[in-house]
Design a protein around this motif. Sequence first.
Motif, PDB file in Angstrom:
ATOM      1  N   ALA A 161       0.843  -1.211   0.000  1.00  0.00           N
ATOM      2  CA  ALA A 161       0.000   0.000   0.000  1.00  0.00           C
ATOM      3  C   ALA A 161       0.871   1.252   0.000  1.00  0.00           C
ATOM      4  CB  ALA A 161      -0.924  -0.021   1.216  1.00  0.00           C
ATOM      5  N   GLU A 162       1.930   1.207   0.776  1.00  0.00           N
ATOM      6  CA  GLU A 162       2.875   2.349   0.800  1.00  0.00           C
ATOM      7  C   GLU A 162       3.429   2.588  -0.609  1.00  0.00           C
ATOM      8  OE1 GLU A 162       6.492   1.688   3.147  1.00  0.00           O
ATOM      9  OE2 GLU A 162       7.516   3.001   1.711  1.00  0.00           O
ATOM     10  N   ALA A 163       3.827   1.500  -1.286  1.00  0.00           N
ATOM     11  CA  ALA A 163       4.406   1.626  -2.634  1.00  0.00           C
ATOM     12  C   ALA A 163       3.410   2.258  -3.600  1.00  0.00           C
ATOM     13  CB  ALA A 163       4.839   0.249  -3.142  1.00  0.00           C
ATOM     14  N   VAL A 164       2.153   1.849  -3.484  1.00  0.00           N
ATOM     15  CA  VAL A 164       1.103   2.401  -4.355  1.00  0.00           C
ATOM     16  C   VAL A 164       0.917   3.889  -4.070  1.00  0.00           C
ATOM     17  CG1 VAL A 164      -1.392   2.381  -4.762  1.00  0.00           C
ATOM     18  CG2 VAL A 164      -0.122   0.237  -4.771  1.00  0.00           C
ATOM     19  N   ALA A 165       0.844   4.225  -2.791  1.00  0.00           N
ATOM     20  CA  ALA A 165       0.625   5.629  -2.411  1.00  0.00           C
ATOM     21  C   ALA A 165       1.751   6.509  -2.959  1.00  0.00           C
ATOM     22  CB  ALA A 165       0.525   5.744  -0.895  1.00  0.00           C
ATOM     23  N   ARG A 166       2.961   5.996  -2.868  1.00  0.00           N
ATOM     24  CA  ARG A 166       4.099   6.778  -3.362  1.00  0.00           C
ATOM     25  C   ARG A 166       4.054   6.892  -4.881  1.00  0.00           C
ATOM     26  NH1 ARG A 166       9.161   4.608   0.155  1.00  0.00           N
ATOM     27  NH2 ARG A 166      10.269   5.845  -1.389  1.00  0.00           N
ATOM     28  N   ALA A 167       3.690   5.791  -5.555  1.00  0.00           N
ATOM     29  CA  ALA A 167       3.719   5.779  -7.032  1.00  0.00           C
ATOM     30  C   ALA A 167       2.689   6.728  -7.638  1.00  0.00           C
ATOM     31  CB  ALA A 167       3.481   4.354  -7.536  1.00  0.00           C
ATOM     32  N   VAL A 168       1.556   6.916  -6.959  1.00  0.00           N
ATOM     33  CA  VAL A 168       0.523   7.803  -7.533  1.00  0.00           C
ATOM     34  C   VAL A 168       0.514   9.164  -6.843  1.00  0.00           C
ATOM     35  CG1 VAL A 168      -0.943   5.859  -8.245  1.00  0.00           C
ATOM     36  CG2 VAL A 168      -1.371   6.969  -6.031  1.00  0.00           C
ATOM     37  N   SER A 169       1.531   9.413  -6.005  1.00  0.00           N
ATOM     38  CA  SER A 169       1.592  10.655  -5.206  1.00  0.00           C
ATOM     39  C   SER A 169       0.257  10.897  -4.497  1.00  0.00           C
ATOM     40  CB  SER A 169       1.933  11.868  -6.080  1.00  0.00           C
ATOM     41  OG  SER A 169       3.127  11.648  -6.752  1.00  0.00           O
ATOM     42  N   ALA A 170      -0.130   9.911  -3.710  1.00  0.00           N
ATOM     43  CA  ALA A 170      -1.423  10.020  -3.010  1.00  0.00           C
ATOM     44  C   ALA A 170      -1.393  11.180  -2.020  1.00  0.00           C
ATOM     45  CB  ALA A 170      -1.711   8.716  -2.274  1.00  0.00           C
ATOM     46  N   ASP A 171      -2.567  11.735  -1.756  1.00  0.00           N
ATOM     47  CA  ASP A 171      -2.702  12.793  -0.752  1.00  0.00           C
ATOM     48  C   ASP A 171      -2.975  12.181   0.617  1.00  0.00           C
ATOM     49  OD1 ASP A 171      -2.912  15.242  -2.599  1.00  0.00           O
ATOM     50  OD2 ASP A 171      -4.345  13.812  -3.451  1.00  0.00           O
TER      51      ASP A 171
END
Length: 247
Positions: A161-171
Motif C-alpha cells: 500500500a505504501e508503494a502504491v501511495a508513493r507511485a501515484v503521489s497520493a494525498d
Amino acid sequence: MRHVIKAGGSVLSRLNTPFFEALKQLTSIGHEIIIVHGGGPHISGRLEECGIPFVKVDGIRVTTKKAMTIVEETLAGNVNTSFVRTLNQAGFEAVGLSGYDANLFQCTLLNEEKYGLVGKVEMTNGRLLRHMLKGGFIPVICSVGVDENGEPVNMNADAAAEAVARAVSADQITFVSDVDGVLHSGKLIAAATRMQIASLMHDGTIYGGMIPKVEAALNCLDNGIEKVCISGPALNGTLIVKEECAV
Ligand SMILES: Nc1ncnc2c1ncn2[C@@H]1O[C@H](COP(=O)(O)OP(=O)(O)O)[C@@H](O)[C@H]1O
Ligand SMILES: CC(=O)N[C@@H](CCC(=O)OP(=O)(O)O)C(=O)O
C-alpha cells in the motif's frame, strides 16, 4: 484527491454496508480511491489446511516456494476476486489486480536468508493505476509481486500500500485493520509521532502485524503523503503525524 485504502485481511469480512457508505461519501467529494488488501489470516488458514508449517518474524511471513503457491492462490485467486465482487455488488466499479499485472510491483528479495521469497518493492507501475483512475475505476490490488526474473514473491500488504501511495503521489492513505487504531493500554491514541511510535515499539506496546503498518505509515509521511491514518472500518483512527504537528 488521491486516497489509498489498505484493507487488512483481519477486517475484510467486516467491511460491509457502513464501510461502503463511507467509501461512497469519499468518492462523492472527489476522492479517487485505490484499495490494496491483505489476507494474512486467509493465508495462514490455507497453509494449515495444507499442512504447510509457517512462521512470521516481526509481522512478516517467512515464505518458502511451496508456501508461495498458497499465497498466490489465496490472495489473487480467492480473496481479491471475492472482495472485488462484493464491492461491485455494492455499486462500485472495482477492478481486481495483483502485482503481476503489468508488472505492477517489481521487487527484489527483502532478505532471502531471513524471509525467503518476500519482496521489497523497487518499482511500481503508477501509469497503470493512473489510467484506471482516469477511467473512473477503483483498482483493488493484492500484495504479490514479481522479482527480477518475473518469479512470484510475497509482499506485506502494508508495504504494498505504501508503494502504491508513493507511485501515484497520493494525498492520503488509510490503513484499515481490526483495531480502532494504535492502542495503548486498550485506549486509542488520537495522534502519534515517530518518536512516540519508536518508544511504543521499544516497550512492546506495538508488536506483530502493527510493526509493518507503522513502518509503512511513517515511510508514507516521509514521502510527502499529507494525511496518514491507521484505523478501523469507521476510517477515523490514529493519525500519524510529523513531530512538529503533534497534538
Ligand atoms: N499497539 C497496538 N495497537 C493496536 N493493535 C496492535 C498493537 N500492537 C500490535 N497490534 C496488533 O496488530 C494487529 C493488526 O495487524 P494485522 O493483524 O497484521 O492486521 P491487518 O490484517 O489489518 O494488517 C491487531 O489486531 C493487534 O493484534
Ligand atoms: C510477506 C508477508 O508477510 N505477506 C503477507 C501478505 C498478506 C498480508 O500482508 O495481509 P494482512 O494485511 O492481512 O496482514 C502474508 O503472507 O501474510
